[in-house]
Write a protein that holds these residues in place. Structure first.
Motif, mmCIF file in Angstrom:
data_model
loop_
_atom_site.group_PDB
_atom_site.id
_atom_site.type_symbol
_atom_site.label_atom_id
_atom_site.label_comp_id
_atom_site.label_asym_id
_atom_site.label_seq_id
_atom_site.Cartn_x
_atom_site.Cartn_y
_atom_site.Cartn_z
ATOM 1 N N SER A 78 69.343 -65.375 -32.065
ATOM 2 C CA SER A 78 69.564 -65.499 -30.589
ATOM 3 C C SER A 78 70.523 -65.545 -29.668
ATOM 4 N N ARG A 81 72.597 -62.091 -31.024
ATOM 5 C CA ARG A 81 72.413 -61.451 -29.447
ATOM 6 C C ARG A 81 72.810 -61.354 -28.329
ATOM 7 N N ASP A 97 68.989 -53.405 -35.826
ATOM 8 C CA ASP A 97 69.371 -54.243 -37.142
ATOM 9 C C ASP A 97 69.986 -54.107 -38.394
ATOM 10 N N MET A 122 61.941 -49.103 -27.607
ATOM 11 C CA MET A 122 61.911 -50.247 -28.763
ATOM 12 C C MET A 122 61.504 -48.292 -29.495
ATOM 13 N N SER A 170 62.376 -56.698 -32.285
ATOM 14 C CA SER A 170 63.663 -56.372 -32.201
ATOM 15 C C SER A 170 63.607 -55.088 -33.405
ATOM 16 N N PHE A 186 68.259 -63.709 -25.353
ATOM 17 C CA PHE A 186 67.351 -63.993 -26.326
ATOM 18 C C PHE A 186 67.253 -65.826 -25.961
ATOM 19 N N ASP A 197 61.811 -63.074 -31.029
ATOM 20 C CA ASP A 197 62.082 -61.376 -30.515
ATOM 21 C C ASP A 197 60.439 -61.617 -29.562
#
Length: 294
Positions: A78, A81, A97, A122, A170, A186, A197
């Motif tokens: 977290s 990010r 990722d 996404m 994520s 996050f 996520d």
């Protein structure tokens, strides 16, 4: 830019979290180079990895290093990010990722979606079923032939929805930088692996922002996994408790059920009850490891 160049540069940043997996990162960056729409920058946050292997990219790179605090276990996902988002210099954020390779049209599709509406977007994850022979083999045609969809990703709606946030992963996603900041990024209360996520997606839902599952693929590179993830046992238990205290539902239920079957935890899904009975042995952790694609 000359007429021969098949790509353009967009007003977005690609953000990548890394711990080890240097070859995976090189393929990811090769995918960035092969994209039809390139980012203005790639921000790489190394977690507990002070001396990474040298990397190159046709896009400007920005490198940041962070480390877990001594009081916490697991990778600071977290925090990483949030650090990447804070460092980005563009209004649009695309998180990848380190195990992923973007398809050639992924970035352009993401930016088109963000230009149309305010959503959490996404990508479609496709899983490579075996390791790639070449470090820089990233052509879409070969990656499509060598990959499969995850069974839980079948049949997801392609239009924006307020009912799909629990299905957010994520692995590869896009969001406006202002929206990311407005929801607080996050939650760094989550330690290490698992649940952070979904918590992020639930706060997106709480802010009345829909989720959208786009059809442009992101390819997940093959690597060994733990099934169940006993290597993250304590992190998953702690994060599951935290998530339940916030939202009143349990995340990662499949993993928790697997822990129950191994007599590692006592868990009553209908109640706020999750207790550790014992820690998995080193032998159990080794036995859980396999070389599956996911």
């Amino acid at each position: 830019m000359t007429k021969e160049e098949p790509w353009t540069v967009g007003d977005f940043s690609v953000l990548v979290l890394v711990h080890g997996r240097a070859d995976h990162l090189r393929r990811l960056l090769a995918g960035v180079n092969a994209s039809k729409l390139r980012p203005a920058e790639v921000v790489i946050v190394y977690m507990n990895d002070p001396c990474p292997a040298p990397i190159r990219c046709d896009v400007p790179l920005r490198i940041i290093h962070i480390s877990s605090s001594q009081s916490r276990s697991g990778l600071p996902l977290s925090q990483a990010r949030n650090t990447a988002a804070a460092a980005a210099r563009t209004p649009n954020l695309i998180f990848l990722d380190v195990d992923s390779i973007p398809s050639a049209a992924l970035f352009g599709t993401f930016i088109q979606v963000l230009n149309e509406e305010t959503v959490l977007a996404m990508a479609e994850p496709r899983y490579l079923t075996k390791p790639l022979e070449s470090t820089l083999l990233v052509e879409d045609k070969s990656l499509l032939a060598a990959s499969i969809r995850h069974h839980t990703r079948e049949g997801l709606p392609t239009e924006s929805t307020m009912s799909g946030h629990a299905m957010f992963w994520s692995l590869g996603f896009a969001i406006h930088a202002t929206v990311f900041a407005e929801v607080g990024g996050f939650d760094e209360s989550y330690t290490g692996y698992g649940g952070e996520d979904t918590d992020f997606a639930f706060r997106i839902r709480e802010a009345k922002i829909p989720v959208r599952f786009i059809e442009a693929p992101v390819f997940h590179q093959h690597h060994g996994v733990y099934n169940p993830p006993l290597n993250h046992f304590l992190e998953i238990v702690q994060n599951a408790r935290l998530f339940h205290s916030r939202w009143g539902v349990w995340p990662m239920e499949g993993w928790l059920r697997a822990f129950v079957q191994l007599d590692l935890i006592s868990w009553i899904p209908s109640q706020s009850s999750l207790t550790v009975r014992r820690i998995p042995t080193a032998e159990e952790v080794r036995a859980a490891h396999n070389s599956a694609a996911y």
